[in-house]
Design an enzyme around this catalytic site. Structure first.
Site, PDB file in Angstrom:
ATOM      1  N   ASP A  95       0.744  -0.881  -0.141  1.00  0.00           N
ATOM      2  CA  ASP A  95      -0.216  -0.377   0.342  1.00  0.00           C
ATOM      3  C   ASP A  95       1.175   1.265  -0.203  1.00  0.00           C
ATOM      4  O   ASP A  95       0.614   2.443  -0.336  1.00  0.00           O
ATOM      5  CB  ASP A  95      -1.112  -0.305   1.191  1.00  0.00           C
ATOM      6  CG  ASP A  95      -0.229  -0.400   2.494  1.00  0.00           C
ATOM      7  OD1 ASP A  95       0.596  -0.340   2.560  1.00  0.00           O
ATOM      8  OD2 ASP A  95      -1.244  -0.328   3.501  1.00  0.00           O
ATOM      9  N   HIS A  96       1.772   1.204   0.937  1.00  0.00           N
ATOM     10  CA  HIS A  96       2.781   2.715   0.925  1.00  0.00           C
ATOM     11  C   HIS A  96       3.913   3.084  -0.775  1.00  0.00           C
ATOM     12  O   HIS A  96       3.814   4.000  -0.440  1.00  0.00           O
ATOM     13  CB  HIS A  96       4.146   2.402   1.690  1.00  0.00           C
ATOM     14  CG  HIS A  96       3.166   2.497   2.814  1.00  0.00           C
ATOM     15  ND1 HIS A  96       2.487   1.294   3.651  1.00  0.00           N
ATOM     16  CD2 HIS A  96       3.422   3.441   4.555  1.00  0.00           C
ATOM     17  CE1 HIS A  96       2.396   2.177   4.825  1.00  0.00           C
ATOM     18  NE2 HIS A  96       2.937   2.676   5.059  1.00  0.00           N
ATOM     19  N   ASP A 160       3.718  -1.209  11.635  1.00  0.00           N
ATOM     20  CA  ASP A 160       3.703  -0.303  11.114  1.00  0.00           C
ATOM     21  C   ASP A 160       2.526   0.874  12.551  1.00  0.00           C
ATOM     22  O   ASP A 160       1.889  -0.156  13.029  1.00  0.00           O
ATOM     23  CB  ASP A 160       2.422  -0.075   9.879  1.00  0.00           C
ATOM     24  CG  ASP A 160       1.489   1.386   9.626  1.00  0.00           C
ATOM     25  OD1 ASP A 160       2.474   1.719   8.935  1.00  0.00           O
ATOM     26  OD2 ASP A 160       1.157   1.639   9.875  1.00  0.00           O
ATOM     27  N   ARG A 448      -1.321  12.073  10.476  1.00  0.00           N
ATOM     28  CA  ARG A 448      -0.139  13.464  10.232  1.00  0.00           C
ATOM     29  C   ARG A 448       0.293  13.902   9.852  1.00  0.00           C
ATOM     30  O   ARG A 448       0.108  14.108   8.529  1.00  0.00           O
ATOM     31  CB  ARG A 448       1.467  12.161  10.206  1.00  0.00           C
ATOM     32  CG  ARG A 448       1.418  10.873  11.275  1.00  0.00           C
ATOM     33  CD  ARG A 448       2.475  10.030  11.010  1.00  0.00           C
ATOM     34  NE  ARG A 448       2.315   9.473  12.532  1.00  0.00           N
ATOM     35  CZ  ARG A 448       3.023   8.136  12.505  1.00  0.00           C
ATOM     36  NH1 ARG A 448       3.381   7.809  11.664  1.00  0.00           N
ATOM     37  NH2 ARG A 448       2.437   7.391  13.557  1.00  0.00           N
ATOM     38  N   SER A 643       6.188   7.218  12.510  1.00  0.00           N
ATOM     39  CA  SER A 643       6.400   5.138  12.867  1.00  0.00           C
ATOM     40  C   SER A 643       7.567   4.811  12.974  1.00  0.00           C
ATOM     41  O   SER A 643       7.781   5.012  14.011  1.00  0.00           O
ATOM     42  CB  SER A 643       6.948   5.918  11.055  1.00  0.00           C
ATOM     43  OG  SER A 643       7.193   4.544  10.622  1.00  0.00           O
ATOM     44  N   ARG A 645       8.763   2.801  11.427  1.00  0.00           N
ATOM     45  CA  ARG A 645      10.383   1.690  10.865  1.00  0.00           C
ATOM     46  C   ARG A 645      11.580   2.268  11.680  1.00  0.00           C
ATOM     47  O   ARG A 645      12.226   3.332  12.465  1.00  0.00           O
ATOM     48  CB  ARG A 645      10.239   3.382   9.371  1.00  0.00           C
ATOM     49  CG  ARG A 645      10.574   4.657  10.115  1.00  0.00           C
ATOM     50  CD  ARG A 645      10.397   5.522   8.673  1.00  0.00           C
ATOM     51  NE  ARG A 645       9.449   5.415   8.573  1.00  0.00           N
ATOM     52  CZ  ARG A 645       8.794   7.188   8.256  1.00  0.00           C
ATOM     53  NH1 ARG A 645       9.850   8.185   7.645  1.00  0.00           N
ATOM     54  NH2 ARG A 645       7.519   7.286   7.947  1.00  0.00           N
TER      55      ARG A 645
END
Ligand code: MIC
Ligand code: SF4
Length: 755
Positions: A95-96, A160, A448, A643, A645
């Site tokens: 999706d990203h 995520d 965000r 995030s 990440r």
């Protein structure tokens, strides 16, 4: 039928016994959060009541979800763990990596071509290790999870930060770095500090222009971006019962923006309706049988102050619609007051774009509420002043919305329907209306709005609101428009007012979809081969990190002293850099390029102490690395917010940063640093941050006796020959110190598997 129904039934079959046992142990009625935590203990049952905010506890999550941008690193690590299959049900969602530009069909084609190598990698790894794969265009991870996998009373982790969205369906769903997910995929326990509990009592009812989004916009204003750190937020009260399931998802989703570990709601009729509408009668029936365990004990909600660490009460009858921003999601302003504030702060009043979508607000109900506003623009002959973009949350939502005529309404007001994907929410947006870094304003329904996030432009002022408010503001083209009180001049020159939005909770004719985009893995994937080309610029197999030896820490240099907000977007920017998420060395070239250097207020411009020259952060760091010198990064409050990440930890680690010393950390980032074998430290005296100068060198005086619960000492040597000795705190427990000593948590797993 639901996916993994046997697993869900298994969880429910143990629930009563485990909850009863926990209640006895704790010696009082239980909150929902405690019920889920105690029924998911790795050891099955506990023999002690845990201390919130203190005890590290091993949990056994029921499932895992990963999205394409983080799954690459997570799966590259999992491939090293030496396991044939994932130990719990896991899914990967693409999706990203899909850029929004001209519209869904064309954009998806381009994404499939440009990221073919990465999508193929993810698909084949998924197939090999028994992971469900949702292909590009299937939807945004958290909507797809809500529609297919979330279940009341369950516990899941996801790579995520907005995994927390599944709290809308009564789960404890927690965002983690890939290394945490690898533990669970490899069949090991998942460790979390037992969270504190914040109770939010919702009284009254949402109506008119106010929506679920405004609840969390308000909570963000109260708690700020770090107020939820280390806590689970549990919502309850009559106001909660009257919110839709996807509305609850919106509230839980943005709990990530206050740093909360997760948020949740007790199982209720809205969740049952949603489960049945999404073809999961089996889950609804099973949940109904254990209903009492899927919400708090009645005493808790009757006297919440006795059971939660903190209570917030919000009266939905008087709650006003908000727009939060710019540059931070907790700057909350009621809509009618925004004009004044914008003028005082010189925020552009003209709105260039209204964007509806993101995992937070892309449900069917969201689209109907926004469409009810867009439809009025057509009926009342008001020509929308701003551009409009829509990202539906999933193919199922898109297909149903198209069938029901919603997308046509948006198209009639000139909106572009982008792919069912993150798109502009993560900087995947080819915005063509601006040249350069012009100052401008956009409104969106995302979560965000950090600087540069949507379009890479530091001068884009982004405001977060509900989809219907975004639609109204976009139609008016002005940030100071208040649809509840103001009128607009239509094409006939008449002053017209927008009526309040009307939403449809669930499609009257049911959800429909032709190809949801799911690919099940082979029963036996052992024969599947996964290829990573050694010359690829997108993917790179990982090499183990070497432990940071005590001696190597002597004479460490300051890489950067970051000032103010330093989110994971500042440490490892997304947007154009997403393409390197599977290639550690390449993505390391963006390390900390968004962080503001406290000594000159510039980004990506630090002094290389070896030459005295100023240069980009990655260049300076590579120079230290080449010289065999370790470095430290110094930061402000809530460092690493945003995030999940883990790149924000792995990149500095790969380049030779040994320690990150800050006033305070965001939870996921602190864990990510620990997992990758680095030192994540906080000042005992926050004011010691001011002692740090540009040419400083550091000695870790007592690192050889690094121990749980004991502060460390650092000697700071300044260029003028003076020195300071300071104390720094850490939250490492014994096993986390083990990760540091072995070089990373993954090195520990590998060692255990080899033994
Ligand atoms: C985000 O919203 O910032 C992201 C992009 O979804 C991240 C994950 C990532 O960086 O890949 C998140 O929220 O964890
Ligand atoms: Fe995607 Fe945005 Fe949700 Fe992150 S917040 S998962 S980028 S839609």
């Amino acid at each position: 039928m639901a996916f993994d129904i046997d697993m869900i039934k298994g969880v429910y079959s143990q629930m009563a016994e485990r909850v009863d046992q926990a209640r006895e142990l704790v010696g009082r009625p239980l909150t929902l959060s405690e019920k889920i935590l105690y029924s998911h203990l790795w050891d099955g049952k506990s023999n002690k009541a845990f201390t919130r905010g203190k005890d590290y506890v091993d949990f056994a999550p029921d499932r895992i979800a990963c999205q394409d941008a983080t799954a690459q690193m997570a799966l590259l690590q999992f491939m090293q763990a030496g396991k044939p299959k994932v130990a719990v049900p896991t899914t990967v969602h693409c999706d990203h990596l899909i850029q929004a530009k001209s519209g869904a069909v064309a954009d998806l084609k381009v994404a499939n071509a440009t990221s073919e190598e990465v999508f193929n990698f993810l698909e084949s790894v998924s197939n090999k290790y028994g992971i469900g794969f949702w292909k590009p265009g299937a939807g945004i991870i958290h909507q797809v999870v809500l529609e297919n996998y979330a279940f009341p009373g369950g516990m899941m982790i996801g790579t995520d930060s907005h995994t927390v969205n599944a709290g809308g369906l009564g789960m404890l769903a927690i965002g983690v770095g890939g290394a945490d997910a690898v533990d669970v995929m490899a069949g090991m326990a998942w460790e979390l500090k037992f969270p504190k509990l914040i109770g939010v009592k919702l009284t009254g009812n949402i109506s008119g222009w106010t929506s679920a989004k405004d609840v969390i916009l308000k909570v963000a204003g109260i708690l700020t971006v770090k107020g939820g750190t280390g806590a689970i937020v549990e919502y309850f009260g009559e106001g909660a019962l009257n919110l839709s399931c996807t509305g609850k998802g919106t509230i839980c989703n943005m709990g990530a923006e206050i740093g909360a570990t997760t948020s949740t709601f007790g199982y209720d009729a809205s969740m049952e309706r949603y489960l049945r509408a999404t073809d999961r009668n089996d889950v609804a029936d099973a949940a109904n049988e254990v209903k009492a365990h899927l919400t708090a004990d009645p005493e808790v909600y009757a006297q919440p102050e006795k059971y939660f660490d903190e209570i917030i009460e919000i009266d939905l009858n008087t709650l006003k619609p908000h727009l939060n921003g710019p540059f931070t999601p907790d700057l909350a302003t009621p809509v009618g007051e925004l004009g004044e504030k914008a003028k005082a702060n010189d925020w552009p009043l003209k709105v260039d774009w209204g964007l509806i979508g993101s995992c937070t607000n892309s449900s069917y109900e969201d689209l109907t509420r926004a469409a009810s506003i867009a439809k009025q623009a057509i009926d009342k002959k008001i020509k929308p002043k701003s551009d409009f973009g829509i990202n539906p949350g999933s193919e199922q939502i898109r297909f149903t919305a198209e069938r029901d005529g919603l997308l046509q309404i948006f198209e009639e007001v000139g909106a572009t329907i982008f792919t069912n994907a993150c798109g502009p929410c993560i900087g995947q947006w080819d915005r063509s209306d601006l040249k350069g870094d012009e100052k401008n304003t956009i409104v969106h329904s995302f979560n965000r709005n950090f600087s540069k996030r949507a379009d890479g432009n530091p001068n884009t002022h982004a405001f977060v609101g509900s989809p219907e408010m975004v639609a109204a503001i976009a139609i008016s083209g002005r940030l100071d428009f208040d649809p509840m009180n103001d009128t607009l001049i239509n094409e006939d020159g008449e002053a017209v007012k927008l009526d309040m939005p009307l939403g449809i909770e669930l499609p009257v004719n049911g959800f429909a979809v032709e190809d949801a985009g799911f690919i099940a893995p082979d029963e036996d994937g052992s024969g599947v081969s996964v290829k990573v080309s050694p010359t690829s610029e997108r993917l790179q197999l990982l090499e183990s990190f070497q432990p940071i030896e005590n001696e190597s820490l002597a004479g460490a240099k300051l890489l950067i002293k970051a000032q103010g907000k330093c989110t994971t977007d500042h440490i490892s920017m997304a947007g154009p850099w997403l393409r390197f998420r599977g290639h550690l060395d390449n993505i390391a070239n963006n390390t900390l390029i968004g962080a503001v250097n406290a000594f000159n207020q510039k980004t990506n411009f630090v002094k290389n102490q070896l030459t005295g020259e100023y240069m980009g952060v990655p260049d300076a760091q590579r120079a230290y690395k080449a010289a065999g010198i370790k470095t430290i990064v110094v930061g402000d409050h809530n460092y690493g917010e945003g995030s999940s990440r883990e790149h924000a930890a792995m990149q500095p680690r790969h380049l030779g940063v040994a320690a990150v010393l800050v006033k305070s950390f965001a939870r996921i980032h602190e864990t990510n640093l620990k997992k990758q074998g680095m030192l994540g430290l906080t000042f005992v005296n926050e004011s010691d941050y001011d002692l740090i100068k540009e040419d400083d060198t550091f000695n870790f005086v007592d690192i050889a006796s690094f121990k749980a619960g004991q502060a460390l000492t650092i000697e700071i040597k300044h260029a003028d020959g003076t020195a300071h000795t300071i104390q720094v705190n850490h939250t490492y427990n014994d096993s986390q110190i083990g990760w540091f000593r072995e070089g990373s948590a993954l090195n520990v797993i590998k060692k255990e598997n080899a033994a």
